[in-house]
Design a protein around this motif. Structure first.
Motif, PDB file in Angstrom:
ATOM      1  N   LYS A  31       2.083  15.928  18.986  1.00  0.00           N
ATOM      2  CA  LYS A  31       0.941  16.486  18.230  1.00  0.00           C
ATOM      3  C   LYS A  31       0.694  17.445  19.041  1.00  0.00           C
ATOM      4  O   LYS A  31       1.021  17.343  19.977  1.00  0.00           O
ATOM      5  CB  LYS A  31       0.101  15.519  18.243  1.00  0.00           C
ATOM      6  N   GLY A  32       0.024  18.611  18.374  1.00  0.00           N
ATOM      7  CA  GLY A  32      -0.424  19.719  19.340  1.00  0.00           C
ATOM      8  C   GLY A  32       0.840  21.103  18.940  1.00  0.00           C
ATOM      9  O   GLY A  32       1.781  20.697  19.700  1.00  0.00           O
ATOM     10  N   GLY A  33       0.026  22.316  19.285  1.00  0.00           N
ATOM     11  CA  GLY A  33       0.814  23.253  19.857  1.00  0.00           C
ATOM     12  C   GLY A  33       0.223  23.953  20.712  1.00  0.00           C
ATOM     13  O   GLY A  33      -0.592  23.664  20.953  1.00  0.00           O
ATOM     14  N   PRO A  34       1.274  24.902  21.716  1.00  0.00           N
ATOM     15  CA  PRO A  34       0.704  25.721  22.307  1.00  0.00           C
ATOM     16  C   PRO A  34      -0.472  26.343  22.537  1.00  0.00           C
ATOM     17  O   PRO A  34      -0.898  26.817  23.024  1.00  0.00           O
ATOM     18  CB  PRO A  34       2.071  26.271  23.018  1.00  0.00           C
ATOM     19  N   PHE A  35      -0.620  26.836  20.204  1.00  0.00           N
ATOM     20  CA  PHE A  35      -1.249  28.159  20.353  1.00  0.00           C
ATOM     21  C   PHE A  35      -2.892  27.488  19.774  1.00  0.00           C
ATOM     22  O   PHE A  35      -4.168  27.568  19.332  1.00  0.00           O
ATOM     23  CB  PHE A  35      -0.927  29.357  19.642  1.00  0.00           C
ATOM     24  N   ASP A  36      -3.042  25.741  19.937  1.00  0.00           N
ATOM     25  CA  ASP A  36      -4.230  25.711  18.814  1.00  0.00           C
ATOM     26  C   ASP A  36      -4.859  25.325  19.404  1.00  0.00           C
ATOM     27  O   ASP A  36      -4.996  25.441  21.390  1.00  0.00           O
ATOM     28  CB  ASP A  36      -3.936  23.706  19.100  1.00  0.00           C
ATOM     29  N   SER A  37      -6.394  25.937  19.494  1.00  0.00           N
ATOM     30  CA  SER A  37      -7.412  25.474  20.354  1.00  0.00           C
ATOM     31  C   SER A  37      -8.586  25.339  19.040  1.00  0.00           C
ATOM     32  O   SER A  37      -8.848  25.757  17.708  1.00  0.00           O
ATOM     33  CB  SER A  37      -7.731  27.092  20.289  1.00  0.00           C
ATOM     34  N   GLU A  40      -9.788  28.637  15.649  1.00  0.00           N
ATOM     35  CA  GLU A  40      -9.080  28.873  14.686  1.00  0.00           C
ATOM     36  C   GLU A  40      -7.780  30.622  14.893  1.00  0.00           C
ATOM     37  O   GLU A  40      -8.501  31.449  14.508  1.00  0.00           O
ATOM     38  CB  GLU A  40      -8.302  27.986  13.220  1.00  0.00           C
ATOM     39  N   LEU A  41      -6.277  30.321  14.966  1.00  0.00           N
ATOM     40  CA  LEU A  41      -6.178  32.113  14.742  1.00  0.00           C
ATOM     41  C   LEU A  41      -5.408  31.334  13.472  1.00  0.00           C
ATOM     42  O   LEU A  41      -5.342  30.802  12.444  1.00  0.00           O
ATOM     43  CB  LEU A  41      -4.520  31.957  15.540  1.00  0.00           C
ATOM     44  N   GLU A  46      -0.699  33.417  14.078  1.00  0.00           N
ATOM     45  CA  GLU A  46      -0.324  32.015  14.684  1.00  0.00           C
ATOM     46  C   GLU A  46       1.775  31.687  14.182  1.00  0.00           C
ATOM     47  O   GLU A  46       2.506  31.919  15.898  1.00  0.00           O
ATOM     48  CB  GLU A  46      -0.410  30.801  14.448  1.00  0.00           C
ATOM     49  N   LEU A  49       3.206  34.582  16.417  1.00  0.00           N
ATOM     50  CA  LEU A  49       2.770  34.239  17.894  1.00  0.00           C
ATOM     51  C   LEU A  49       4.420  33.129  18.102  1.00  0.00           C
ATOM     52  O   LEU A  49       4.922  33.143  18.875  1.00  0.00           O
ATOM     53  CB  LEU A  49       1.495  33.300  18.877  1.00  0.00           C
ATOM     54  N   ARG A 101       1.398  28.766  28.019  1.00  0.00           N
ATOM     55  CA  ARG A 101      -0.323  29.012  28.675  1.00  0.00           C
ATOM     56  C   ARG A 101      -0.395  30.766  29.288  1.00  0.00           C
ATOM     57  O   ARG A 101      -1.307  31.513  28.822  1.00  0.00           O
ATOM     58  CB  ARG A 101      -0.525  27.805  29.121  1.00  0.00           C
ATOM     59  N   ASN A 288      -1.498  21.167  28.139  1.00  0.00           N
ATOM     60  CA  ASN A 288      -1.624  22.417  27.021  1.00  0.00           C
ATOM     61  C   ASN A 288      -0.678  22.726  26.396  1.00  0.00           C
ATOM     62  O   ASN A 288      -0.454  23.833  25.611  1.00  0.00           O
ATOM     63  CB  ASN A 288      -1.465  23.689  28.285  1.00  0.00           C
ATOM     64  N   ARG A 289       0.466  21.819  26.344  1.00  0.00           N
ATOM     65  CA  ARG A 289       1.513  22.005  25.056  1.00  0.00           C
ATOM     66  C   ARG A 289       2.366  23.288  26.138  1.00  0.00           C
ATOM     67  O   ARG A 289       3.074  24.088  25.145  1.00  0.00           O
ATOM     68  CB  ARG A 289       1.182  22.118  23.730  1.00  0.00           C
TER      69      ARG A 289
END
Lengths: 329, 568
Positions: A31-37, A40-41, A46, A49, A101, A288-289
């Motif tokens: 679960k989760g992707g490199p651009f999650d933070s 939110e984008l 997203e 990207l 990243r 960080n995926r």
């Protein structure tokens, strides 16, 4: 010998392919992707990207792109519909891809900067821990049952049992603060590497001491040692020419994988001593995926483990003619 | 050496011994050859930035560590005063606002030839010698607005006339279809930048000083893009190629170790820059950073080990100060019983804020009875509850009873409180869960997750109660309140309230005084509906070597190194 290496090369390719494939799909399944933070984008960003890094492609296509060597995107070969400006890409073209990243860097650049550092530290750790462990192990075996033996065995048990972050903390406390002769952390000069090499090598020295002690004791109890002694060989010759050779076998077997682990860098030691090596990328890449970075480190690690195991096989064959003849057969 | 000796070959004494002695010697030499690369003389000031910056591209970097570096390398139209955060002239020598408060006109300190400008400084130049012109800002902000750049902050510029339309009207490839002429961003001449907003907006100058809006030299990017179509996106950011206009420039980048910066001699205000060299370390372990501080290698830490905070509080060089940031819990308003505002409000009321702020967080964090932190000029927002624990607990039980739960009603189902397993989140969650159980009889299961997994479950609203935080970009209540607007991507609670949205919309269009009044009403509505429970307001945790001048506490915890110097 040639056949041996050829067979190994084939096995290596196969192993690497399996490791790459399994980790590729496993990593995407998490679960989760490199651009999650936490911030939110916007959805359109997203998407853009993900498109930039081809994460919007179906998984099989991403996999093929990662393996290479043909570039499947808009810059690929003209017969695949690209503009032909960049036909080759992916692992088979020697390209680990961009880091997701650290967007200013490619994975090759990150590995290029960090791997020599981890290798250097690992080499220094092995350079002191192997001879030290061996010396202590031999001493202990030859003085079996004495106080020296007891002391060495206690030391070895301690070396294995104490986690390296505790040892690292103690070393910093003693040599950087109580008696400030070395810097507490940092990288660049030999003085920066002393404490981390000590902390990193301590468990290896302890294992080597233990293994060489038991290996040597076992060898010394063999009939051929009695035979050698009966032939009138000096105790020195018996030890160095015959017993040590056999006693080293378990040490060599242990050192292969251990060296791979040490050379690729230890997250804990690198964190404590601020060493910019590969160990932290291994963990951060996964956290960080950063799919490409984590893959890159995994591949390097696999190659090192495999390469060192081949070296171990060669060393064992050199030490024990029986293995060599089995390999030949 | 023969690798596979023939059967019966006579073992030699030298063989094994040579390897036992030779291999370590070889490894030692190899280690030294690979590992020694020397160190530069210590920088005039070294600070720990906490992590390797994700990028030096202002458009894509979003984090605080990146912001610290970017402000060293680039300079925007205005810079902030290190204490008051008032806008000071940066690339813009002066600016003025039109009578209808919609059009900003910036006059840049551009110089073609490095000639002296009116205030005695050299004009603004890029590090490649080119003058900084108004067109650079237009091009940089166009790049920011272009969705293909992948900037998380481009959206902030949507208040510029026509910008939203331009960046959301896309063709199949995701490229904007409309001409950029329709956007209210114009270079009237080399020195004059005109920005036209949709409506008056008080925070525009704050926005302009965000890291994302720093200018980049787009002509350099375009040249590299043409020359290297496959990797230009990384190439222009290499220290050798990077073109900047700020007080410092990159001398060397050691990945994951440090960035060595030096004073930029081409910077218009170089005489004011107090440090000739500056090291930005990327240490992730606060313990290691503290060790290096104690050993004199580092001069400034932005984070200290949580466990040592009580002891550091006794030292004069530890300088925690309130910042604009709130630690809070999100409630998933789609899941019973949290779909009932009364239940959410009850949970929010009984949180043991004092205990958490004092005993668990521990660096002087302030218990939070509102979502918007204090410290904003003229804004007096609503508060949750009365502040008296017993009274609030009674109110909470009453609310639960009204919602049909408690001794006379249904029992509350077990709820899951999820957090990312970092820092003190677990300890805080334990205290919260224990109090909810004691005061309301609510059973709470704690679920610690790895950060990305945790964020994924929060985004997809696969949670009951979820740990959260928000750090303000600029000192304005709307910057906090807008994240709970129903269309906000950052809402993540499923809470959508027409009254709340209407109040925010009215505030956005209102005159300054009335605006704050409307925002306060919006916050009252937010706390009444309680899709969140504020826990505490953050404080900064800076450890600063005595003698550093120009480092002032402020609510954004922003400390531009341009103003730093050592006391003589």
């Amino acid at each position: 010998m040639t056949w041996f290496l050829l067979r190994r090369a084939l096995a290596f390719t196969l192993t690497l392919w399996v490791v790459v494939s399994v980790s590729f799909f496993l990593m995407r399944a998490v679960k989760g992707g490199p651009f999650d933070s936490e911030r939110e984008l916007p959805p359109a960003i997203e998407l853009a990207l993900r498109a930039q890094y081809h994460l919007d492609w179906p998984l099989w296509k991403q996999y093929l792109q990662y393996l290479g060597p043909l570039n499947l995107d808009a810059h690929g070969p003209t017969w695949l519909g690209g503009d032909g400006s960049n036909c080759l890409t992916g692992l088979l073209a020697g390209d680990f891809g961009p880091s997701l990243r650290y967007r200013d860097l490619s994975v090759s650049e990150i590995l290029g900067a960090s791997l020599p550092i981890s290798l250097a530290l690992g080499c220094l750790a092995l350079a002191w821990s192997m001879p030290a462990g061996l010396l202590l192990g031999c001493l202990s075996a030859l003085r079996r049952g004495t106080r020296t033996d007891g002391a060495v065995r206690a030391l070895a048990t301690l070396g294995i049992a104490v986690p390296n972050f505790v040892l690292a903390g103690l070393l910093v406390l003693v040599f950087a603060f109580a008696w400030p002769v070395l810097p507490p952390a940092g990288y660049g000069e030999l003085r920066h590497l002393v404490l981390p090499a000590l902390a990193l090598g301590a468990p290896v020295a302890a294992y080597v001491a233990r293994l060489s002690r038991s290996g040597l004791l076992e060898a010394l109890a063999q009939e051929w040692v009695r035979c050698a002694r009966a032939k009138g060989l000096s105790e020195r010759a018996v030890l160095l020419r015959h017993a040590l050779r056999a006693g080293l076998m378990p040490v060599v077997a242990y050192l292969g994988p251990a060296a791979a682990g040490i050379l690729t860098g230890s997250l804990v030691i690198e964190k404590i001593f601020a060493i910019p090596g590969t160990g932290s990328h291994f963990v951060n890449g996964a956290l960080n995926r950063d799919y490409t970075l984590a893959m890159g480190v995994t591949i390097v690690y696999t190659a090192l483990v495999f390469g060192l195991n081949v070296l171990v096989d060669l060393a064992q064959a050199a030490l024990d003619p029986r293995i060599a003849s089995r390999e030949r057969a | 050496m023969k690798v596979f000796p023939d059967h019966g070959a006579r073992p030699r004494t030298g063989g094994v011994l040579a390897w036992v002695v030779g291999l370590p010697l070889f490894l030692f030499a190899l280690g030294l050859a690979l590992g020694l690369r020397g160190t530069r003389p210590r920088a005039e000031l070294s600070f720990n930035n906490g992590t390797e910056p994700a990028s030096l591209d202002p458009a894509v970097a979003t984090g605080l560590p990146e912001g610290r570096v970017l402000r060293c390398l680039y300079e925007g139209l205005v810079v902030k005063h290190p204490r008051t955060l008032e806008p000071l002239p940066g690339m813009a020598e002066r600016w003025h606002l039109s009578a209808d408060r919609r059009v900003y006109t910036f006059e840049l300190r551009t110089s073609r030839d490095g000639s002296i400008s009116e205030d005695g400084s050299i004009g603004a130049r890029w590090s490649n010698g080119a003058p900084v012109v108004a067109q650079d800002f237009v091009a940089s902000w166009q790049r920011l607005l272009d969705p293909r750049t992948g900037s998380g902050y481009g959206k902030e510029l949507w208040r510029v006339r026509g910008a939203r339309e331009w960046s959301t009207t896309l063709d199949e490839q995701g490229a904007p279809r409309l001409p950029f002429d329709g956007v209210g961003l114009r270079a009237r001449d080399e020195r004059t930048l005109v920005v036209e907003l949709d409506a008056p907006w008080a925070s525009f100058l704050d926005l302009v000083s965000l890291p994302a809006l720093l200018p980049v030299h787009v002509p350099t990017l375009e040249a590299l893009r043409a020359a290297h179509p496959s990797d230009w996106q990384r190439r222009w950011l290499r220290p050798r190629e990077l073109v900047t206009n700020g007080p410092f420039r990159v001398l060397e980048h050691r990945v994951n170790e440090r960035l060595r910066l030096e004073r930029n001699p081409d910077y218009w205000d170089a005489a004011r820059v107090g440090l000739a060299t500056l090291d930005v370390w990327a240490l992730e372990s606060p313990v290691t950073a503290l060790n290096l501080y104690e050993a004199g290698e580092l001069d400034l830490l932005t984070e200290v080990p949580a466990t040592l905070v009580p002891r550091l509080l006794e030292r004069p060089d530890f300088r925690p100060a309130p910042i604009l940031g709130t630690y809070f819990y999100r409630f998933n308003t789609a899941r019973p019983p949290l779909d009932d505002a009364r239940v959410r409000r009850a949970l929010a009321l009984v949180l043991p804020r004092e205990e958490i702020a004092r005993n668990v967080a521990g660096a002087g964090e302030v218990p939070a009875w509102s979502f918007v932190p204090p410290g904003l000029a003229d804004y007096a927002g609503a508060l949750l509850g009365t502040g008296a624990a017993a009274a609030d607990a009674a109110t909470a039980r009453e609310l639960l009873a009204q919602a049909g739960y408690g001794p006379q009603g249904r029992p509350l189902p077990t709820l899951e409180l999820s957090y990312n397993t970092q820092g003190r989140h677990r300890e805080i969650a334990e205290v919260a869960a224990e109090t909810w159980q004691r005061e309301l009889g609510l059973r709470v299961a704690l679920a610690g997750r790895e950060t990305k997994t945790f964020l994924d479950s929060q985004r997809s609203r696969d949670y009951d109660i979820s740990r959260s935080s928000w750090i303000g970009d600029w000192p304005d209540a709307a910057n906090f309140l807008e994240i709970f607007a129903s269309e906000s991507e950052n809402n993540r609670t499923g809470w959508a309230d027409a009254d709340y949205d209407a109040l925010l919309a009215r505030a956005a269009a209102a005159a300054p005084a009335e605006r704050l009044e409307l925002l306060a009403r919006a916050e009252a509505r937010l706390l009444d509906q309680a899709p969140l429970a504020p826990v505490f307001y953050y404080v900064s945790r800076n450890l600063v070597r005595p003698g550093l001048l120009g480092f002032e506490p402020n609510v954004l915890d922003e400390h531009p190194p341009k103003f730093w110097s050592w006391a003589r």
